[in-house]
Scaffold this active site. Structure first.
Site, PDB file in Angstrom:
ATOM      1  N   GLN A 352       7.989  72.158  40.351  1.00  9.41           N
ATOM      2  CA  GLN A 352       9.028  71.815  41.323  1.00  9.41           C
ATOM      3  C   GLN A 352       9.441  73.051  42.118  1.00  9.41           C
ATOM      4  O   GLN A 352       9.883  74.053  41.548  1.00  9.41           O
ATOM      5  CB  GLN A 352      10.258  71.227  40.622  1.00  9.41           C
ATOM      6  CG  GLN A 352       9.994  69.892  39.952  1.00  9.41           C
ATOM      7  CD  GLN A 352       9.637  70.031  38.492  1.00  9.41           C
ATOM      8  OE1 GLN A 352       9.026  71.003  38.070  1.00  9.41           O
ATOM      9  NE2 GLN A 352      10.037  69.039  37.693  1.00  9.41           N
ATOM     10  N   GLN A 374       4.621  70.738  45.031  1.00  9.18           N
ATOM     11  CA  GLN A 374       5.426  69.718  44.371  1.00  9.18           C
ATOM     12  C   GLN A 374       6.869  69.800  44.868  1.00  9.18           C
ATOM     13  O   GLN A 374       7.466  70.874  44.936  1.00  9.18           O
ATOM     14  CB  GLN A 374       5.399  69.900  42.853  1.00  9.18           C
ATOM     15  CG  GLN A 374       6.160  68.819  42.098  1.00  9.18           C
ATOM     16  CD  GLN A 374       5.936  68.881  40.596  1.00  9.18           C
ATOM     17  OE1 GLN A 374       5.037  69.572  40.118  1.00  9.18           O
ATOM     18  NE2 GLN A 374       6.739  68.147  39.844  1.00  9.18           N
ATOM     19  N   ASP A 375       7.432  68.624  45.249  1.00  7.84           N
ATOM     20  CA  ASP A 375       8.844  68.522  45.661  1.00  7.84           C
ATOM     21  C   ASP A 375       9.147  69.326  46.925  1.00  7.84           C
ATOM     22  O   ASP A 375      10.178  70.002  47.010  1.00  7.84           O
ATOM     23  CB  ASP A 375       9.770  68.968  44.526  1.00  7.84           C
ATOM     24  CG  ASP A 375       9.772  68.014  43.352  1.00  7.84           C
ATOM     25  OD1 ASP A 375       9.026  67.025  43.399  1.00  7.84           O
ATOM     26  OD2 ASP A 375      10.513  68.255  42.388  1.00  7.84           O
ATOM     27  N   ARG A 464       5.607  56.781  43.442  1.00  6.37           N
ATOM     28  CA  ARG A 464       5.888  56.288  42.097  1.00  6.37           C
ATOM     29  C   ARG A 464       7.399  56.166  41.937  1.00  6.37           C
ATOM     30  O   ARG A 464       8.169  56.926  42.548  1.00  6.37           O
ATOM     31  CB  ARG A 464       5.281  57.193  41.031  1.00  6.37           C
ATOM     32  CG  ARG A 464       5.706  58.654  41.081  1.00  6.37           C
ATOM     33  CD  ARG A 464       5.083  59.429  39.934  1.00  6.37           C
ATOM     34  NE  ARG A 464       5.486  60.834  39.936  1.00  6.37           N
ATOM     35  CZ  ARG A 464       5.447  61.606  38.853  1.00  6.37           C
ATOM     36  NH1 ARG A 464       5.039  61.099  37.683  1.00  6.37           N
ATOM     37  NH2 ARG A 464       5.818  62.869  38.917  1.00  6.37           N
TER      38      ARG A 464
END
Length: 559
Positions: A352, A374-375, A464
């Protein structure tokens, strides 16, 4: 701007109070089975609370006020808001004590500190609303007022969820904080339920729900907010950035008033009316920036998203909570940004690592880049709009719980580390009545060049379900061939598969075929009529505020 827009939202809440006051003298037969001994006041409370998911605490909160004969709308709503403030404050004080006593890792301590900040955001918004109750004398209701209030309540729920998310790696703290937040969460959910169901509540008691125009005009004749001066409207409408006269100029070479963005924000004037305009000249600004909550209506623009770049490298791997990894955080309401790039260079191994976090209500980004893995883009809360932007990443790289529309933008999926799969989105709607959701409209979702040769071996999904009621809408967009036919990936086991919403409309490209999508209850292609609900106008009320940004936007569908 946003607080100006929400000054009259209490009118909706006052209607709830009026219902209590009116129905206190209404003898409604046959509805409250087994409740014949209830006082008229408590019958009213019972009916209102029947619309909520947490009836017991609803009655516990409103009952004592009604039984004392305090059926004045202001007294009832003050009691409801004050009860919520009290519960959030208790949890905040508890987290403050935890900070002093945490003996675990620095990351856990940081997450507990995040809770303190997040719960203070919730308290501030609740107190602002409470302070306006005494100033409201009219009971007019309109769609904008209702939308503002539901947006605010959704944000308060998100703050509470974000607090808990940061503590998941420390179960001993997660459990106790969750318990402390339980009543506050229930009261916030109840308030959202009452506002959402206000029409049915009024109809039940034979009162007509008349949507009346606001007593205060939000827009002038030219379509701009009335609080903007004529010169400010001309300024913001300019498509030529060279014609904009900034309040301050930031330049690394010393040719402006400041060499850092942080210094320019520190010079934000008190009692500002209109926009505070910051021109950031070309350069790489390696600094961690937060536009604070009291820095409202900041307009920041650069020389282009590949020339003016804000960069950072904080990551979860290095001990930072996701909330604290952002290179740039926009918190103050009404934030506008044009032609700037935001990066987090922690790389795919950093896990993250947020490039841009947006909490600001009525925030808009035009011709910007958000690059990470990521993120990358954390659309945390409130109403947001992105146009002609580039967003890149790997895992959950567009995530959060805002009501957001990303329009006419390029979404680039990058190559992750070994054994990772790509997921473009992870939306965080935790309550079924929240107005939040992630809308990707008329965009292109494509692989980067490094991913292209392995695009069929490294699986890529559209999203998701991060939270119980995750909602993502992808419409009129081009999906490249590397998008998995299943479309969506479970978060963990069967979590949220029956409650999430993944909606698609009129997409194109080889990845847009829905025949082999997962068979979850909420995964489906939608009609044009339903798709219209997620366009800029109705979903983020863009018709009321986006024109003032001076940038292009599409209110409805492309075709």
């Amino acid at each position: 701007m946003v607080r100006k827009l929400t000054v009259s939202i209490v009118s909706v809440i006052l209607v709830v109070g009026v219902v209590v006051a009116v129905v206190a003298v209404v003898n409604h037969h046959g509805h409250n089975k087994g409740g014949e001994d209830l006082s008229p006041q408590m019958k009213a409370v019972t009916e209102i609370c029947s619309k909520t998911d947490h009836k017991e605490i609803c009655q516990k909160t409103l009952g004592p006020v009604a039984e004392k004969g305090k059926t004045d709308p202001k007294e009832l709503i003050k009691a409801a808001i004050q009860a919520t403030i009290n519960e959030v404050a208790k949890a905040s004080n508890f987290s403050d004590n935890l900070v002093k006593n945490v003996s675990s890792s620095p990351r856990v301590k940081m997450s507990v500190e995040d809770c303190k900040d997040l719960l203070q955001f919730a308290i501030d918004e609740l107190q602002d609303t409470l302070s306006t109750v005494g100033d409201q004398n009219n009971l007019n209701v309109n769609d904008q007022i209702s939308a503002d209030l539901k947006n605010w309540l959704s944000a308060v729920i998100s703050y509470q969820q974000t607090c808990l998310d940061g503590l998941e790696e420390a179960p001993e703290y997660y459990t106790v904080v969750k318990e402390k937040l339980q009543d506050a969460s229930s009261l916030t959910s109840n308030a959202l339920a009452i506002i959402t169901e206000i029409s049915d509540i009024l109809k039940f008691f034979g009162l007509e729900f008349n949507a009346k125009p606001s007593s205060r005009r939000l827009l002038s004749e030219d379509g701009y907010p009335t609080w903007l001066s004529g010169s400010d409207r001309k300024l913001l409408a300019s498509q030529n950035q060279g014609a904009i006269r900034p309040n301050v100029v930031v330049a690394k070479d010393g040719s402006g008033q400041f060499k850092t963005i942080a210094a320019a924000l520190a010079a934000y004037p008190k009692n500002l009316r209109g926009r505070y305009i910051i021109y950031v000249k070309a350069g790489v600004y390696d600094e961690y920036i937060t536009v604070e909550k009291d820095q409202k209506n900041v307009f920041m623009y650069g020389d282009g998203p590949r020339k003016t770049i804000v960069t950072g490298r904080k990551s979860n791997r290095d001990g930072f909570s996701t909330f604290k990894t952002a290179s740039f955080s926009a918190v103050g309401p009404g934030f506008l940004c044009k032609s700037i790039g935001f990066q987090n260079t922690a790389g795919p191994q950093g896990h993250q690592a947020v490039a841009l976090r947006v909490q600001s209500d009525l925030a808009a980004f035009f011709n910007c880049r958000m690059d990470g893995y990521q993120d990358t883009l954390y659309v945390q809360t409130h109403r947001q709009f992105y146009r002609n932007c580039v967003i890149s990443g790997t895992v959950d790289f567009i995530f959060g719980d805002a009501a957001v529309v990303i329009q006419n933008s390029l979404i680039i999926v990058r190559k992750p580390v070994d054994n990772q799969q790509n997921t473009v989105t992870a939306q965080g709607r935790a309550d079924k009545r929240e107005t939040s959701g992630l809308v990707i409209h008329n965009c292109r979702i494509v692989p980067e060049q490094k991913l292209f040769p392995a695009r069929f071996q490294i699986r890529t999904y559209l999203g998701r379900p991060w939270k119980q009621y995750s909602r993502t809408v992808i419409m009129e967009s081009t999906l490249a061939d590397f998008v998995q036919p299943a479309g969506f990936l479970p978060w963990a086991g069967n979590f949220a598969l029956d409650t999430c919403s993944y909606l698609e409309y009129a997409n194109r490209g080889p990845g847009a075929n829905t025949n082999r999508r997962v068979r979850w209850k909420g995964v489906r292609a939608i009609s044009r009529r339903e798709a219209l609900q997620f366009t800029v106008g109705p979903f983020i009320q863009g018709n009321l505020w986006l024109k003032a940004t001076g940038a292009p936007f599409m209110l409805g569908l492309r075709h």
